[in-house]
Design an enzyme around this catalytic site. Structure first.
Site, PDB file in Angstrom:
ATOM      1  N   HIS A 268       0.786  -1.221   0.056  1.00  0.00           N
ATOM      2  CA  HIS A 268       0.116  -0.089   0.062  1.00  0.00           C
ATOM      3  C   HIS A 268       1.003   1.314   0.015  1.00  0.00           C
ATOM      4  CE1 HIS A 268      -3.712   2.153   1.292  1.00  0.00           C
ATOM      5  NE2 HIS A 268      -2.845   3.019   1.663  1.00  0.00           N
ATOM      6  N   GLU A 269       1.703   1.466   0.731  1.00  0.00           N
ATOM      7  CA  GLU A 269       2.635   2.493   1.050  1.00  0.00           C
ATOM      8  C   GLU A 269       3.615   2.622  -0.147  1.00  0.00           C
ATOM      9  OE1 GLU A 269       1.653   4.637   2.896  1.00  0.00           O
ATOM     10  OE2 GLU A 269       0.480   3.389   4.416  1.00  0.00           O
ATOM     11  N   HIS A 272       1.832   4.656  -2.724  1.00  0.00           N
ATOM     12  CA  HIS A 272       1.744   6.097  -2.343  1.00  0.00           C
ATOM     13  C   HIS A 272       3.284   6.757  -2.655  1.00  0.00           C
ATOM     14  CE1 HIS A 272      -1.912   6.516  -0.520  1.00  0.00           C
ATOM     15  NE2 HIS A 272      -1.567   5.739   0.380  1.00  0.00           N
ATOM     16  N   GLU A 298      -4.667   7.956  -3.091  1.00  0.00           N
ATOM     17  CA  GLU A 298      -5.123   6.324  -2.428  1.00  0.00           C
ATOM     18  C   GLU A 298      -5.160   5.561  -3.619  1.00  0.00           C
ATOM     19  OE1 GLU A 298      -4.558   6.129   0.528  1.00  0.00           O
ATOM     20  OE2 GLU A 298      -6.094   4.486   0.737  1.00  0.00           O
TER      21      GLU A 298
HETATM   22 ZN    ZN Z   1      -3.336   5.195   1.806  1.00  0.00          ZN
END
Ligand code: ZN
Length: 505
Positions: A268-269, A272, A298
């Protein structure tokens, strides 16, 4: 085309300074969350407050306003897609937003934020909503005063949304979320099994942190984490900080009993971080060098965590890789079993533990409650009951108390309203972008299964990342996909995947 006005050079100097200050502020935050000794907190609060004051003074400086006014005519005569024209547009928007909010109100909001977080923490620890009631009522009162600073909106909630997702309106969001809710509730009923463990339990076991770090870095470096320009540190609440394109800092947390926590928050990170690493160098140190909205941000994290990370192709690639980097892990599952486990559906109490299918129902509940609180149709005292009723209605679960119910998230403690919807916006956008990516890269699944992630990274860079904040979210989505924000691609993707994984009969 007219000659480059000297005011543009002056604007660039100011924007470079602001970009540097924002980056320093982020560096202070990263340091505090990762390596600062706890006793440094008090002194750090002073330093951070000084940076915030300098930023506010620079952002609302009357001379900046004058400079921007002199550039309006020039900008209107130029190519509307030119970087500098977009820079003038966003700088004007930022300036207008910062001068509209009186200094006293901004100070009240900052103070309420820290008091509110404190009250929320105590209330949550005591499992007692009553201790948070006053702080929440104060936040709502301040939000109303904040909304009054702005004109021309149809609904007060539009002003709150605009801080996180520029241009998004309540009128647009309400039917979008309603349609999503009406499709997701029966899907969760059909596919959900509340008694089963998260990810089918395949990641459960005992995994010492040092071993998990090896496996996580092995996976991240394979998808695109560059050890020369990125780093990874442990933290309580994972986040990604893009200090500069070649200074990307990811954080993750480790659960020694559940390997998926670090692996999937890491993915997830990474999403980003990749976004922040790939902005066009020409935009560096301007106000366009940041991601355009929380929703678009996101969409990038969810692409890696869910769309790629929970796909059949990725499961086939990941499993042997994990067996090599973490001997003894996941002994009893094959690639098809992993794929199925990664897509299990279990209605649960806590948003941050939710699977991909139930997740958006958690967000829809928060959106409905925020809207009712903003409109005044729901009082703060009625909120806990409305929460419990909503959890029952949407997910069929009943919170045993406020700590795992209405008090579970920090956002309302910090006075953040209009923020939650961006999580779901991100999920919807991720599917819309992926449909386009799959059409442009027809063999993408095979590439992923082979561990070749370059075509995905390159497509995202070309179509999303390099633009930074140049195009507003709606325009970016339209330019890339030709469509408006829609729930259909997400629902299509989810139904197909649940059926393919054998989760939905
Ligand atoms: Zn996030």
């Amino acid at each position: 085309m007219s000659a480059r006005p000297p005011e543009l050079t002056a604007l660039h100097l100011r924007m470079a300074e602001l970009s540097d200050l924002h980056s320093l502020d982020l560096l202070l935050f990263w340091d505090q969350q990762t390596v600062m000794p706890p006793a440094g907190a008090e002194a750090r609060a002073e330093r951070a407050a000084t940076v915030a004051r300098v930023v506010h003074a620079r952002e609302s400086d009357a001379e900046l306003g004058t400079l921007l006014e002199t550039l309006v005519d020039w900008a209107e005569s130029e190519d509307p897609d030119a970087d500098d024209v977009r820079l003038v547009h966003w700088a004007r928007r930022d300036f207008e937003r910062s001068v509209r909010v009186p200094v006293e109100l901004a100070a009240d909001i900052t103070k309420a934020k820290s008091l509110g977080q404190q009250a929320w923490q105590e209330a949550r620890a005591a499992n007692d909503f009553g201790r948070f009631r006053g702080a929440l009522a104060r936040h709502i009162e301040l939000r109303h005063r904040y909304v009054e600073c702005f004109e021309g909106h149809e609904h007060p909630y539009d002003v709150l949304l605009d801080d996180f997702e520029p241009g998004l309106t309540t009128a647009e969001l309400r039917p979008l979320f309603q349609g999503l809710r009406e499709a997701l509730v029966p899907l969760v009923t059909a596919a959900g099994r509340p008694d089963q463990p998260r990810n089918g339990g395949v990641f459960h076991g005992h995994f010492p942190v040092v071993d998990q770090q090896v496996a996580l870095l092995d996976m991240l470096e394979a998808v695109g984490f560059d050890p020369d320009g990125w780093r990874l540190d442990p933290t309580v609440h994972p986040f990604a900080a893009g200090i500069a394109p070649r200074d990307i800092r990811l954080t993750t947390k480790y659960d020694e009993g559940d390997l998926a926590v670090a692996l999937y928050s890491g993915l997830h990170e990474f999403g980003h971080g990749l976004y922040e690493s790939a902005t066009d160098p020409a935009l560096f140190r301007t106000s366009l060098d940041t991601p355009v909205s929380l929703g678009v941000h996101e969409s990038q994290s969810r692409t890696w965590e869910n769309v790629i990370g929970r796909s059949r192709a990725f499961s086939a690639w990941l499993l042997p890789r994990l067996h090599a980097s973490l001997p003894g892990a996941l002994p009893d599952v094959d690639a098809t079993g992993l794929y199925r486990a990664l897509n299990t559906v279990q209605p649960s109490l806590v948003r941050t533990d939710a699977d991909e299918t139930t997740y958006n129902l958690h967000i829809i509940l928060r959106f409905e409650l925020e809207l009712a609180l903003t409109e005044g149709s729901l009082s703060v005292d009625e909120l806990p009951d409305a929460w419990d009723e909503g959890m029952e209605r949407l997910l069929g679960v009943s919170p045993p108390g406020p700590a795992d119910g209405v008090l579970q998230d920090v956002h309302w403690g910090a006075g953040l309203f209009g923020y939650f919807p961006t999580y779901t916006i991100g999920n919807l956008m991720a599917s819309q972008l992926w449909e386009r990516l799959s059409a442009d890269v027809p063999d993408v699944e095979q590439r992923i299964e082979n561990g070749d992630f370059a075509p995905v990274r390159e497509w995202l860079r070309e179509h999303v990342h390099r633009h930074g904040r140049k195009f507003p979210p709606r325009e970016l989505l339209r330019r890339v996909t030709g469509s408006e924000l829609s729930a259909e691609p997400f629902l299509r993707y989810l139904r197909e995947k649940l059926a393919d994984a054998g989760v939905l009969a």
